[in-house]
Design an enzyme around this catalytic site. Structure first.
Site, PDB file in Angstrom:
ATOM      1  N   ARG A 240       0.818  -1.201   0.000  1.00 56.26           N
ATOM      2  CA  ARG A 240       0.000   0.000   0.000  1.00 56.26           C
ATOM      3  C   ARG A 240       0.867   1.273   0.000  1.00 56.26           C
ATOM      4  NH1 ARG A 240      -4.034   3.215   3.141  1.00 56.26           N
ATOM      5  NH2 ARG A 240      -5.542   3.800   1.534  1.00 56.26           N
ATOM      6  N   SER A 241       2.156   1.133   0.222  1.00 55.01           N
ATOM      7  CA  SER A 241       3.030   2.298   0.361  1.00 55.01           C
ATOM      8  C   SER A 241       3.524   2.806  -0.990  1.00 55.01           C
ATOM      9  CB  SER A 241       4.237   1.937   1.236  1.00 55.01           C
ATOM     10  OG  SER A 241       5.272   2.882   1.087  1.00 55.01           O
TER      11      SER A 241
END
Length: 215
Positions: free
Chosen positions: A12-13
């Site tokens: 998700r980063s």
């Protein structure tokens, strides 16, 4: 002499995505092996993180990642769908998360066989590189194939061995914190953490001090 490092990383980063291809190129140029250590996104580890952070944090982050992608010449668009189901307006994290656990468990399964880094690179290019509906059709299967893996086998392992994989993911987070940091992307080399996509050159400098050589 081959040097070894661990890369703590999240699907998700966006900063993890911006670091991945550059670290992968480093392993191709230098006698270096980097083991991927997937960790839970902040939205899973600290669901209230977005609500208690400064109101400007989210807007600045979006501005910064788009600026960095242009500077680094790495394609980037907001993911569709987002790996984390979240109401951006309220910052509320949904209780139903249909994407991220599959990604995490498959990523850890890939890491078990030494292909986690390649899998993360290929899949993150789908998620963050502009592929709408990256979770549909054969997008993930083709990404896994490019990484030298079979998605059906990864999915089967993710279901069959979910509890053990989740324990390994939690252990990755513990190891990251034991090394002296908590966020991603963080490269840990000989116990020293290098946090952020803007510390890649510093990590390379340190490894060269320790004898890193070109292949």
């Amino acid at each position: 002499m081959t040097l070894h490092a661990d890369l703590y990383w999240s699907f998700r980063s966006p900063y993890s995505y911006l670091a991945t291809s550059r670290y992968r190129k480093m392993t191709e140029r230098y006698d270096l092996e980097i083991a991927l250590k997937p960790v839970y996104p902040l939205a899973i580890r600290e669901p209230d993180f977005f609500e208690r952070n400064h109101p400007n944090w989210l807007g600045y982050t979006f501005r910064d990642i788009m600026r960095l992608s242009e500077y680094l010449d790495i394609p980037m668009k907001p993911p569709k769908p987002d790996p984390i189901v979240q109401d951006i307006a309220t910052r509320k994290i949904s209780d139903d998360q249909p994407y991220v656990y599959r990604l995490l468990r498959c990523g850890q399964a890939a890491a078990r066989c030494g292909r986690g880094f390649a899998f993360a690179d290929e899949v993150s290019q789908l998620i963050w590189g502009g592929t709408e509906g990256w979770d549909e059709g054969d997008h993930l299967a083709q990404a896994a194939e490019r990484a030298g893996l079979d998605l059906a086998e990864l999915d089967a392992e993710a279901v069959r061995d979910a509890e053990a994989l989740d324990a390994e993911l939690a252990a990755n987070q513990d190891a990251l914190e034991a090394a002296g940091h908590w966020g991603v992307p963080t490269l840990v080399f000989e116990g020293e953490p290098f946090f952020g996509q803007d510390r890649i050159d510093v990590a390379l400098w340190r490894m060269k001090q320790k004898g890193l050589e070109e292949r």
